[in-house]
Design an enzyme around this catalytic site. Structure first.
Site, PDB file in Angstrom:
ATOM      1  N   TYR A  48      -0.906  -0.666  -7.063  1.00  0.00           N
ATOM      2  CA  TYR A  48      -1.522   0.100  -5.969  1.00  0.00           C
ATOM      3  C   TYR A  48      -0.603   0.271  -4.770  1.00  0.00           C
ATOM      4  CZ  TYR A  48      -5.841  -1.894  -8.129  1.00  0.00           C
ATOM      5  OH  TYR A  48      -6.844  -2.305  -8.951  1.00  0.00           O
TER       6      TYR A  48
ATOM      7  N   CYS B 205      11.691  -7.305 -16.059  1.00  0.00           N
ATOM      8  CA  CYS B 205      12.589  -6.177 -16.283  1.00  0.00           C
ATOM      9  C   CYS B 205      11.868  -4.850 -16.097  1.00  0.00           C
ATOM     10  CB  CYS B 205      13.210  -6.287 -17.666  1.00  0.00           C
ATOM     11  SG  CYS B 205      14.050  -7.862 -17.844  1.00  0.00           S
TER      12      CYS B 205
END
Ligand SMILES: *Cc1c(COP(=O)(O)O)cnc(C)c1O
Length: 418
Positions: free
Chosen positions: A313, A342
């Site tokens: 968000y 990653c």
């Protein structure tokens, strides 16, 4: 307000030094304050005390059994959205008559289990779901209470992903469909359609959208002369993450109580974040510091698998060092606090100004008690963090951190591959 405060440049949870807990519990871990949790629950209960509402804590915001038990023990009901949350509610001894069940995709076994347990009511989100609950109730020879979740088509100002009461969202029934259902009650002989429900979104900072939604629903009930007993006004109350200035429980109550009182309906509230959000922090450790020609990074041992909100968000969580050096001040250097995962989207904070940090220093990510652990995952095969709760003079591990064996539990290499 919360119980994570600095004394002599060190962060405390209630009366316990966070640094001392980190000596015993490996990072990363979630740390909850029992007192803060209860304070917030009581704040909302007090604000609405004149109508004695049922306050159903939203389990999805923080479903740790100790958190649920703490609230249930003090009188809270629970707002659930899955069979798994029902399972948790039962484990902590929640009273069935204080459980409400929402969600657009309830499956037959989940519905059956909730009927068997005898929950207060289902918040129904579609006609097909209503038919399904009728079918199951009939086969179990039960009469089941339901409320219709209405999508009042109001637009609260918050992040798009957490708006739920807009016309286009997947949640709830439009007024016309709800009206049609109330008029065809005979199609559902095993259902007592006795309530209406709204939940318009999350992290809403002002009371206007709530007022508008409540007004719309009440005038709908009045105009169509629909007799119901319960009005579930949902959750969504915003909290302070950084510079927000949300309505307090008291000022919110002051705005909506007159309407609610006049309606004479039994009121239900479903706060999640308001109760759990500022009751928890995520404690993490600096693994490396790194400078590129463009930027400085603080790499910590916790990332988006532990706390997804920043990535999902772009949520802002304040990040503070657990121990401040003597007369330390924020450096003028802008830096990103990132995790080991990653993914470029793996960050806890961007463009922050923090004091000088070194390998091994501890940081606390504030306001992580809601939608923190519950949204965590094992992405990158990272064991999930522990959860710890401070209660009175002591702290307790309320979920041990996962180990590598937890990671592969349930996985099987089929014989043909061996
Ligand atoms: C998520 C949810 C809540 C709680 O929302 P908060 O913003 O955490 O208060 C309440 N009711 C329903 C139906 C929900 O889905």
């Amino acid at each position: 307000m919360h119980e994570f405060t600095f004394k002599n440049n060190e962060l405390y949870c209630e009366t316990i030094r966070v640094g001392d807990i980190a000596k015993r519990i490996p990072t990363p871990f979630y740390l909850y304050s029992y007192k803060t949790l209860l304070d917030h629950y009581r704040k909302i209960r007090r604000a609405f005390s004149s109508i004695k509402p049922l306050i159903c804590f939203s389990v999805k915001s923080n479903s740790n059994l100790a958190v649920l038990k703490a609230l249930v023990k003090n009188g809270a009901g629970l707002d659930i959205v899955s069979g798994g949350e029902l399972y948790r509610a039962r484990l902590v001894g929640a009273s069935p008559e204080k459980i409400v069940y929402a969600g657009v995709g309830k499956k037959a076994d989940e519905i059956g289990n909730a009927i068997k347990f005898g929950i207060l009511f289902f918040n129904v989100e579609s006609e097909e779901e209503l038919e399904e609950i009728q079918r199951i109730a009939h086969s179990m020879k039960k009469r089941v209470r339901v409320g219709l979740r209405i999508n009042p088509d109001v637009i609260p100002k918050t992040h798009d992903y957490i708006v739920t009461g807009k016309g286009e969202s997947k949640f709830g029934l439009d007024f016309e469909t709800a009206h049609k259902i109330f008029n065809s009650k005979r199609r559902f002989p095993n259902l007592d359609i006795c309530g209406v429900h709204i939940h318009i979104g999350s992290q809403i900072l002002t009371s206007e959208p709530f007022e508008n939604a409540i007004k719309k629903v009440l005038s709908f009930l009045n105009k169509e002369r629909i007799p119901v007993k319960y009005f579930n006004i949902g959750g969504g109350l915003g909290i302070v993450y950084s510079l927000e200035n949300p309505q307090t429980a008291k000022s919110f109550a002051k705005k909506v109580l007159p309407m609610l009182k006049k309606s004479r309906l039994k009121i239900i509230l479903e706060p999640g974040r308001f109760i759990s959000g500022n009751s928890g922090v995520l404690v993490t450790k600096v693994i490396y510091t790194k400078r590129t020609p463009r930027k400085k990074f603080i790499i910590v041992d916790s990332g988006m698998n532990d706390l997804l909100r920043p990535s999902l968000y772009e949520a802002y969580h304040k990040i503070v060092p657990v121990k401040l050096a003597e007369n330390s001040s924020d450096t003028s250097e802008r830096l990103d606090v990132v995790g080991p995962i990653c993914e470029t989207g793996d960050f806890l904070g961007k463009d922050r100004f923090l004091p000088q940090l070194n390998r091994g220093d501890l940081l606390a990510v504030m306001g992580a008690g809601a939608y923190g652990f519950t949204m965590s995952s094992n992405y990158n095969s990272r064991p999930r963090a522990a959860e710890v709760m401070v209660i009175g003079k002591g702290f307790h591990v309320v979920r041990r951190h996962e180990n590598y064996r937890d990671l592969t539990r349930g996985e099987v290499i089929p014989r043909v591959l061996r």
